[in-house]
Motif scaffolding. Sequence first.
Motif, PDB file in Angstrom:
ATOM      1  N   GLY A   1       5.473  -4.544  -7.940  1.00 45.85           N
ATOM      2  CA  GLY A   1       4.696  -5.773  -7.812  1.00 45.85           C
ATOM      3  C   GLY A   1       5.517  -6.974  -7.371  1.00 45.85           C
ATOM      4  N   CYS A   2       6.842  -6.818  -7.326  1.00 45.96           N
ATOM      5  CA  CYS A   2       7.707  -7.922  -6.887  1.00 45.96           C
ATOM      6  C   CYS A   2       7.586  -8.096  -5.374  1.00 45.96           C
ATOM      7  CB  CYS A   2       9.168  -7.633  -7.250  1.00 45.96           C
ATOM      8  SG  CYS A   2       9.497  -7.549  -9.021  1.00 45.96           S
ATOM      9  N   VAL A   3       7.650  -9.346  -4.929  1.00 41.69           N
ATOM     10  CA  VAL A   3       7.486  -9.605  -3.495  1.00 41.69           C
ATOM     11  C   VAL A   3       8.696 -10.296  -2.872  1.00 41.69           C
ATOM     12  CG1 VAL A   3       4.973  -9.667  -3.612  1.00 41.69           C
ATOM     13  CG2 VAL A   3       6.279 -11.763  -3.993  1.00 41.69           C
ATOM     14  N   THR A   4       9.647 -10.744  -3.684  1.00 40.93           N
ATOM     15  CA  THR A   4      10.846 -11.385  -3.138  1.00 40.93           C
ATOM     16  C   THR A   4      12.086 -10.737  -3.749  1.00 40.93           C
ATOM     17  OG1 THR A   4      11.041 -13.070  -4.885  1.00 40.93           O
ATOM     18  CG2 THR A   4       9.599 -13.587  -3.006  1.00 40.93           C
ATOM     19  N   PRO A   5      13.235 -10.832  -3.064  1.00 41.66           N
ATOM     20  CA  PRO A   5      14.482 -10.291  -3.616  1.00 41.66           C
ATOM     21  C   PRO A   5      14.810 -10.882  -4.987  1.00 41.66           C
ATOM     22  CG  PRO A   5      14.757 -10.792  -1.299  1.00 41.66           C
ATOM     23  CD  PRO A   5      13.425 -11.362  -1.697  1.00 41.66           C
ATOM     24  N   GLU A   6      14.562 -12.170  -5.139  1.00 38.38           N
ATOM     25  CA  GLU A   6      14.870 -12.845  -6.402  1.00 38.38           C
ATOM     26  C   GLU A   6      14.058 -12.261  -7.558  1.00 38.38           C
ATOM     27  OE1 GLU A   6      16.166 -15.095  -3.045  1.00 38.38           O
ATOM     28  OE2 GLU A   6      14.136 -14.395  -3.556  1.00 38.38           O
TER      29      GLU A   6
ATOM     30  N   GLU B   1       0.821  -1.223   0.000  1.00 36.68           N
ATOM     31  CA  GLU B   1       0.000   0.000   0.000  1.00 36.68           C
ATOM     32  C   GLU B   1       0.850   1.267   0.000  1.00 36.68           C
ATOM     33  OE1 GLU B   1      -3.191  -0.003  -0.421  1.00 36.68           O
ATOM     34  OE2 GLU B   1      -3.178  -2.208  -0.467  1.00 36.68           O
ATOM     35  N   GLY B   2       2.134   1.133   0.273  1.00 38.64           N
ATOM     36  CA  GLY B   2       2.994   2.296   0.343  1.00 38.64           C
ATOM     37  C   GLY B   2       3.066   2.858   1.750  1.00 38.64           C
ATOM     38  N   ILE B   3       4.098   3.668   2.016  1.00 39.72           N
ATOM     39  CA  ILE B   3       4.266   4.263   3.343  1.00 39.72           C
ATOM     40  C   ILE B   3       4.440   5.773   3.195  1.00 39.72           C
ATOM     41  CG2 ILE B   3       5.330   2.182   4.289  1.00 39.72           C
ATOM     42  CD1 ILE B   3       8.032   3.568   4.026  1.00 39.72           C
ATOM     43  N   ASP B   4       4.146   6.476   4.270  1.00 45.58           N
ATOM     44  CA  ASP B   4       4.324   7.931   4.275  1.00 45.58           C
ATOM     45  C   ASP B   4       5.809   8.222   4.489  1.00 45.58           C
ATOM     46  OD1 ASP B   4       4.313  10.622   4.542  1.00 45.58           O
ATOM     47  OD2 ASP B   4       3.013  10.698   6.309  1.00 45.58           O
ATOM     48  N   PHE B   5       6.463   8.712   3.446  1.00 51.26           N
ATOM     49  CA  PHE B   5       7.895   8.964   3.519  1.00 51.26           C
ATOM     50  C   PHE B   5       8.188  10.461   3.455  1.00 51.26           C
ATOM     51  CE2 PHE B   5      12.395   8.143   2.187  1.00 51.26           C
ATOM     52  CZ  PHE B   5      12.688   7.198   3.157  1.00 51.26           C
ATOM     53  N   GLY B   6       7.148  11.263   3.730  1.00 51.97           N
ATOM     54  CA  GLY B   6       7.313  12.708   3.720  1.00 51.97           C
ATOM     55  C   GLY B   6       7.519  13.286   2.329  1.00 51.97           C
ATOM     56  N   ALA B   7       6.996  12.601   1.304  1.00 50.16           N
ATOM     57  CA  ALA B   7       7.163  13.080  -0.065  1.00 50.16           C
ATOM     58  C   ALA B   7       6.439  14.411  -0.261  1.00 50.16           C
ATOM     59  CB  ALA B   7       6.621  12.046  -1.053  1.00 50.16           C
ATOM     60  N   ALA B   8       7.024  15.288  -1.079  1.00 52.55           N
ATOM     61  CA  ALA B   8       6.450  16.620  -1.295  1.00 52.55           C
ATOM     62  C   ALA B   8       5.052  16.555  -1.894  1.00 52.55           C
ATOM     63  CB  ALA B   8       7.374  17.435  -2.196  1.00 52.55           C
TER      64      ALA B   8
ATOM     65  N   VAL C   1       2.302  11.524  -2.071  1.00 53.29           N
ATOM     66  CA  VAL C   1       2.023  10.168  -2.567  1.00 53.29           C
ATOM     67  C   VAL C   1       2.808   9.152  -1.743  1.00 53.29           C
ATOM     68  CG1 VAL C   1       2.219   8.624  -4.548  1.00 53.29           C
ATOM     69  CG2 VAL C   1       1.605  11.032  -4.892  1.00 53.29           C
ATOM     70  N   PRO C   2       2.168   8.087  -1.271  1.00 51.00           N
ATOM     71  CA  PRO C   2       2.875   7.059  -0.506  1.00 51.00           C
ATOM     72  C   PRO C   2       4.018   6.447  -1.321  1.00 51.00           C
ATOM     73  CG  PRO C   2       0.513   6.785  -0.296  1.00 51.00           C
ATOM     74  CD  PRO C   2       0.728   7.800  -1.371  1.00 51.00           C
ATOM     75  N   VAL C   3       5.125   6.164  -0.656  1.00 53.36           N
ATOM     76  CA  VAL C   3       6.310   5.613  -1.314  1.00 53.36           C
ATOM     77  C   VAL C   3       6.269   4.089  -1.270  1.00 53.36           C
ATOM     78  CG1 VAL C   3       8.829   5.395  -1.169  1.00 53.36           C
ATOM     79  CG2 VAL C   3       7.737   7.621  -0.854  1.00 53.36           C
ATOM     80  N   ARG C   4       6.503   3.461  -2.418  1.00 51.90           N
ATOM     81  CA  ARG C   4       6.448   2.002  -2.508  1.00 51.90           C
ATOM     82  C   ARG C   4       7.790   1.383  -2.858  1.00 51.90           C
ATOM     83  NH1 ARG C   4       1.970   0.546  -6.620  1.00 51.90           N
ATOM     84  NH2 ARG C   4       2.400  -1.552  -5.816  1.00 51.90           N
ATOM     85  N   LEU C   5       8.738   2.220  -3.280  1.00 50.53           N
ATOM     86  CA  LEU C   5      10.030   1.685  -3.692  1.00 50.53           C
ATOM     87  C   LEU C   5      11.143   2.576  -3.155  1.00 50.53           C
ATOM     88  CD1 LEU C   5      11.557  -0.419  -5.464  1.00 50.53           C
ATOM     89  CD2 LEU C   5      11.417   1.229  -7.331  1.00 50.53           C
TER      90      LEU C   5
END
Length: 220
Positions: free
Chosen positions: A51-56, A1-8, A11-15
């Motif tokens: 959309g990736c969920v694993t490091p691989e 869902e993304g997190i609040d990263f204090g973006a100007a 928009v929630p940050v997902r990456l």
Amino acid sequence: EGIDFGAADGVPVRLIVLFVMPKGPSALYLQALAGFSALVGNTYHLQHLCGCVTPEEVISYVEATGIRIREQLALKDVMLPTIHTITPEHSIKEAVVCLCQLHLESLPIVDSEGALLGEITGTQLVKMGLAGYLSLLGNASVLNSPDLFENFLRLHGDGKVGTLMSKRPLTIPIEASLFEAGLRLVNSNATQAFVVKGKTLAGILKMDDFVKRLILGKGL
């Protein structure tokens, strides 16, 4: 869902991309930054990465995009070839014509063997052209006259460039790393610098090209 990263933009940050780099200057860092900027600057790639969920899955997708970090990217890959040069014996009028026709902010001045001697800038020419009118700054009709610089060229146009040139233009040795070149531009608050090989002019590094190639990933 993304997190609040204090973006100007809120928009929630997902990456989040974390770079682990040496303490000293590192051209590889800039190249890695450029590569990832190009990757996530593509909306299609960005959506798939989120959309990736694993490091691989992340590693596999990045490899599948074909984006590679060019470890040997050098200053000569970013600089522009010298578009035009003049010698100290050229006239000031010829310098004005070159600056206007080629839309340049400065012209490198070289000797017969291509060694960089200095530069002449549009700012220098404007200052010289206005020098005789400083006492008339309150007279708008004079300063708005189309004859202003025609008079300047008539009086000074036949003068030699060598009498007006700046003898200490900003230079960067071609052997310098990209990190060092960028730092030199920033510390000098300059929009461009001349790249030299020894004393010979090799090219021009412009800040906007540096940003496009290395930070925005254009052309990589």
